[in-house]
Design a protein around this motif. Structure first.
Motif, PDB file in Angstrom:
ATOM      1  N   LYS A  76       0.844  -1.182   0.000  1.00 36.86           N
ATOM      2  CA  LYS A  76       0.000   0.000   0.000  1.00 36.86           C
ATOM      3  C   LYS A  76       0.880   1.233   0.000  1.00 36.86           C
ATOM      4  O   LYS A  76       2.066   1.171   0.321  1.00 36.86           O
ATOM      5  N   SER A  78       0.826   5.044   1.707  1.00 33.39           N
ATOM      6  CA  SER A  78       0.199   5.952   2.661  1.00 33.39           C
ATOM      7  C   SER A  78       0.626   7.370   2.296  1.00 33.39           C
ATOM      8  O   SER A  78       1.816   7.661   2.208  1.00 33.39           O
ATOM      9  N   PHE A  80       0.429  11.447   3.155  1.00 33.12           N
ATOM     10  CA  PHE A  80       0.218  12.379   4.266  1.00 33.12           C
ATOM     11  C   PHE A  80       0.683  13.760   3.832  1.00 33.12           C
ATOM     12  O   PHE A  80       1.830  13.932   3.422  1.00 33.12           O
ATOM     13  N   THR A 119      -9.576   4.770  -2.294  1.00 33.89           N
ATOM     14  CA  THR A 119      -9.299   4.578  -0.878  1.00 33.89           C
ATOM     15  C   THR A 119     -10.615   4.379  -0.145  1.00 33.89           C
ATOM     16  O   THR A 119     -11.676   4.703  -0.670  1.00 33.89           O
ATOM     17  N   LYS A 141      -4.733  12.754   5.015  1.00 35.06           N
ATOM     18  CA  LYS A 141      -4.111  11.429   5.049  1.00 35.06           C
ATOM     19  C   LYS A 141      -5.019  10.413   4.379  1.00 35.06           C
ATOM     20  O   LYS A 141      -6.231  10.442   4.569  1.00 35.06           O
ATOM     21  N   ASP A 143      -4.716   6.067   2.548  1.00 32.95           N
ATOM     22  CA  ASP A 143      -3.977   4.925   2.014  1.00 32.95           C
ATOM     23  C   ASP A 143      -4.565   4.567   0.663  1.00 32.95           C
ATOM     24  O   ASP A 143      -5.772   4.701   0.437  1.00 32.95           O
ATOM     25  N   THR A 144      -3.722   4.088  -0.224  1.00 33.03           N
ATOM     26  CA  THR A 144      -4.172   3.669  -1.551  1.00 33.03           C
ATOM     27  C   THR A 144      -3.180   2.653  -2.094  1.00 33.03           C
ATOM     28  O   THR A 144      -2.283   2.202  -1.385  1.00 33.03           O
TER      29      THR A 144
END
Length: 167
Positions: A76, A78, A80, A119, A141, A143-144
Motif C-alpha cells: 500500500k 500511505s 500524508f 481509498t 491522510k 492509504d491507496t
C-alpha cells in the motif's frame, strides 16, 4: 533532533501538577480509585505549574517530500500532507478552519473515494495553535495502492487549489 528527545521528555513530563486526566469507560469509582492512586498518584508534581517555553522549534518552510519503502505482504501507499502557516487565532480563524476541513473532507470523499475508488476514506483535520506562535495546521491522510497514488495526489492538490482560487 533525536539526541534531544530525552531532555525534552523530561522537561515536559517532570511536573504533572497541572495535567488534566479524562477517564472514559464503564468503571465504578471504587474500581478506578486504586488505579488512579497507583498510576497517576505516583507522577511527579511540584507546587508551581508548568510554564510555556518557546524552544524556537518551527515547522520547516517550503515543501518537504519524504519517501519510505518497506516490503509488505499487502502493499500500500500511505499519503500524508501537512500544511502549516501563520494565522491569527480567533473565532473567525477557528470557524474558517472547521468549514474548510469539512469542505475538503466532502470533496475528497466524492472525488477520491466515490469517483476513483482509490481509498476507503480520506482523513482531513485542521486547527489553529496559539503557542508557541499563532498558526494554522491542516493535515490530509489516506492509504491507496501504488497504481493510483500519483493520480489521487493530483486530485488532492487540484481540490486545494480550486478552493484557494475560487473560495
Amino acid at each position: 533532533k533525536l539526541e534531544q528527545m530525552a531532555a525534552i521528555h523530561k522537561r515536559l513530563y517532570s511536573n504533572a501538577a497541572d495535567f488534566r486526566f479524562t477517564f472514559v469507560g464503564n468503571m465504578s469509582a471504587e474500581e478506578l480509585k486504586p488505579l488512579v492512586e497507583k498510576y497517576i498518584g505516583s507522577l511527579p508534581a511540584a507546587k508551581s505549574k508548568a510554564k510555556m517555553v518557546d524552544d524556537k522549534v518551527r515547522t520547516v518552510k517550503g515543501g518537504v517530500e519524504s519517501e519510505f519503502k518497506v516490503k509488505m505482504e499487502q502493499p500500500k501507499v500511505s499519503v500524508f500532507f501537512a500544511f502549516v502557516g501563520d494565522s491569527k487565532v480567533d473565532v473567525k480563524a477557528r470557524m474558517t478552519m472547521t468549514y474548510l476541513t469539512q469542505a475538503l473532507r466532502n470533496r475528497y470523499t466524492q472525488s477520491i473515494r466515490e469517483e476513483k475508488g482509490g481509498t476507503y476514506g480520506v482523513r482531513v483535520s485542521g486547527g489553529t495553535n496559539k503557542y508557541p506562535v499563532e498558526q494554522y495546521v491542516i493535515t490530509i491522510k489516506f492509504d491507496t495502492n501504488e497504481q493510483l497514488a500519483d493520480e489521487l495526489i493530483e486530485i488532492c492538490d487540484a481540490e486545494l487549489r480550486k478552493i484557494a482560487e475560487e473560495g
